[in-house]
Each structure stands twice: as structure tokens, then as C-alpha cells.
Scaffold this motif. Sequence first.
Motif, PDB file in Angstrom:
ATOM      1  N   LEU A  54       0.823  -1.217   0.000  1.00 39.10           N
ATOM      2  CA  LEU A  54       0.000   0.000   0.000  1.00 39.10           C
ATOM      3  C   LEU A  54       0.854   1.263   0.000  1.00 39.10           C
ATOM      4  CD1 LEU A  54      -2.946  -0.934   2.373  1.00 39.10           C
ATOM      5  CD2 LEU A  54      -2.984  -0.643  -0.102  1.00 39.10           C
ATOM      6  N   LEU A  55       1.952   1.254   0.761  1.00 41.73           N
ATOM      7  CA  LEU A  55       2.835   2.423   0.782  1.00 41.73           C
ATOM      8  C   LEU A  55       3.487   2.653  -0.579  1.00 41.73           C
ATOM      9  CD1 LEU A  55       4.513   2.099   4.288  1.00 41.73           C
ATOM     10  CD2 LEU A  55       2.759   3.730   3.566  1.00 41.73           C
ATOM     11  N   VAL A  56       3.874   1.581  -1.248  1.00 38.89           N
ATOM     12  CA  VAL A  56       4.444   1.715  -2.594  1.00 38.89           C
ATOM     13  C   VAL A  56       3.380   2.241  -3.561  1.00 38.89           C
ATOM     14  CG1 VAL A  56       5.355   0.413  -4.556  1.00 38.89           C
ATOM     15  CG2 VAL A  56       6.253   0.003  -2.265  1.00 38.89           C
ATOM     16  N   ALA A  57       2.174   1.729  -3.454  1.00 35.84           N
ATOM     17  CA  ALA A  57       1.102   2.172  -4.355  1.00 35.84           C
ATOM     18  C   ALA A  57       0.757   3.641  -4.131  1.00 35.84           C
ATOM     19  CB  ALA A  57      -0.133   1.297  -4.164  1.00 35.84           C
ATOM     20  N   LEU A  58       0.828   4.100  -2.888  1.00 31.11           N
ATOM     21  CA  LEU A  58       0.474   5.497  -2.595  1.00 31.11           C
ATOM     22  C   LEU A  58       1.481   6.494  -3.150  1.00 31.11           C
ATOM     23  CD1 LEU A  58      -0.925   5.186   1.032  1.00 31.11           C
ATOM     24  CD2 LEU A  58      -2.189   5.693  -1.060  1.00 31.11           C
ATOM     25  N   ARG A  59       2.645   6.037  -3.546  1.00 30.20           N
ATOM     26  CA  ARG A  59       3.659   6.924  -4.113  1.00 30.20           C
ATOM     27  C   ARG A  59       3.341   7.325  -5.554  1.00 30.20           C
ATOM     28  NH1 ARG A  59       8.761   7.374  -1.716  1.00 30.20           N
ATOM     29  NH2 ARG A  59       9.460   7.833  -3.839  1.00 30.20           N
ATOM     30  N   PRO A  61       0.617   8.618  -8.639  1.00 28.50           N
ATOM     31  CA  PRO A  61      -0.538   9.521  -8.710  1.00 28.50           C
ATOM     32  C   PRO A  61      -1.874   8.788  -8.692  1.00 28.50           C
ATOM     33  CG  PRO A  61       1.018   9.991 -10.494  1.00 28.50           C
ATOM     34  CD  PRO A  61       1.519   8.785  -9.772  1.00 28.50           C
ATOM     35  N   VAL A  62      -1.961   7.693  -9.405  1.00 30.40           N
ATOM     36  CA  VAL A  62      -3.188   6.899  -9.406  1.00 30.40           C
ATOM     37  C   VAL A  62      -2.867   5.616  -8.647  1.00 30.40           C
ATOM     38  CG1 VAL A  62      -4.996   5.890 -10.845  1.00 30.40           C
ATOM     39  CG2 VAL A  62      -3.747   7.890 -11.652  1.00 30.40           C
ATOM     40  N   TRP A  63      -2.995   5.655  -7.330  1.00 32.22           N
ATOM     41  CA  TRP A  63      -2.534   4.560  -6.464  1.00 32.22           C
ATOM     42  C   TRP A  63      -3.292   3.260  -6.697  1.00 32.22           C
ATOM     43  CZ3 TRP A  63      -6.164   2.505  -3.206  1.00 32.22           C
ATOM     44  CH2 TRP A  63      -7.286   3.290  -2.964  1.00 32.22           C
ATOM     45  N   TYR A  64      -4.570   3.357  -7.054  1.00 31.13           N
ATOM     46  CA  TYR A  64      -5.371   2.148  -7.232  1.00 31.13           C
ATOM     47  C   TYR A  64      -5.140   1.497  -8.594  1.00 31.13           C
ATOM     48  CZ  TYR A  64      -8.273   5.557  -9.639  1.00 31.13           C
ATOM     49  OH  TYR A  64      -8.704   6.540 -10.461  1.00 31.13           O
ATOM     50  N   ASP A  65      -4.333   2.119  -9.432  1.00 28.62           N
ATOM     51  CA  ASP A  65      -4.032   1.577 -10.759  1.00 28.62           C
ATOM     52  C   ASP A  65      -2.558   1.167 -10.825  1.00 28.62           C
ATOM     53  OD1 ASP A  65      -4.660   0.815 -13.309  1.00 28.62           O
ATOM     54  OD2 ASP A  65      -4.359   2.802 -14.183  1.00 28.62           O
ATOM     55  N   ASN A  66      -2.078   0.567  -9.740  1.00 30.08           N
ATOM     56  CA  ASN A  66      -0.679   0.227  -9.600  1.00 30.08           C
ATOM     57  C   ASN A  66      -0.534  -1.253  -9.294  1.00 30.08           C
ATOM     58  OD1 ASN A  66       1.833  -0.161  -7.957  1.00 30.08           O
ATOM     59  ND2 ASN A  66       2.108   1.981  -8.573  1.00 30.08           N
TER      60      ASN A  66
END
Length: 150
Positions: A54-59, A61-66
Motif C-alpha cells: 500500500l505504501l508503494v502504491a500510494l507513491r 498519482p493513481v494509487w489504485y491503478d498500480n
Amino acid sequence: MSSSQLIASAPTIRPRNKIVLGLLACFLGWLGAHWWYLGRRYAWVVTLASVVCLLVALRFPVWYDNPAFFLVFIPMIDGFIEGVVFSLMPDEKFDRLYHPEQGRVTHTGWGPVLVAIIGGLVGSTAGIFAIAMVVVYTWTALGWLDGYVL
């Protein structure tokens, strides 16, 4: 120290509840909450992996598309499956596995069945959503959805 003092000073293991276990597995299984509740040895691995993803995804711009966010779907779906399995496990087997010192069978009734039904409905919806997200991400990355507006 006498034997009665040793028994009195021994740590008591609190009884585990199938309804609580099922709800934790269904709704916080992606964090490994049900593993912590059961006292499993490597519960921290599931928690750490989910938090890192989750921390990597939040880095981005579109965190839910990671892709890192998609990895959280694995423990999430596992949590729903384990929640249903624990909820529908016969009381005798549950007590034998998680309350061996109790010596009696608890009778849980309809509560765990309702948890299993809710967990199955929410879990299947979340699982289908996860598969759809991965398919859309993959098709977009391959250029198969060029020209389409989603």
C-alpha cells in the motif's frame, strides 16, 4: 512453588470466537488480523507485505491503478476464503484445534453461518472487482483499450 501456584501463574489462553474470527478474516484479512487473533507465528509477514504494497502504491498519482496495489488482493481474497472456512468449520473441530484445553464443545448456532454468507457475498464481489481491475490494467498496458473511454 507448589503445583497450584504454578497452575495459577500459567498464562491463560482466552477462548477464540468463530464469529469474531470470521469477521476479522473477511474484513481485515488483507492485514492478517485473523492470524494475529489466532496467534499464528508469521502473522507479521502478511501485515508487513500488505502495508509495504500500500505504501508503494500510494507513491504513484493513481494509487489504485498500480501493480503494488493489486498484490493486496491476494491476502484479501485469502482472508475471505479463510473467513468462510473458519465460520463453517464444525464446532467440534474448531474446539479441538483452537480450544484443546477446554474439554467441551461450544455451540455457536447461526452466527457463523451468517458471517459466512456475508463474507461469501462481499468476498465474491471484491474478488470479481479485483479481477476486473487487473484485466483493465493489463489491457490498458498492452494498448488493447486505445480509443475506448472507461
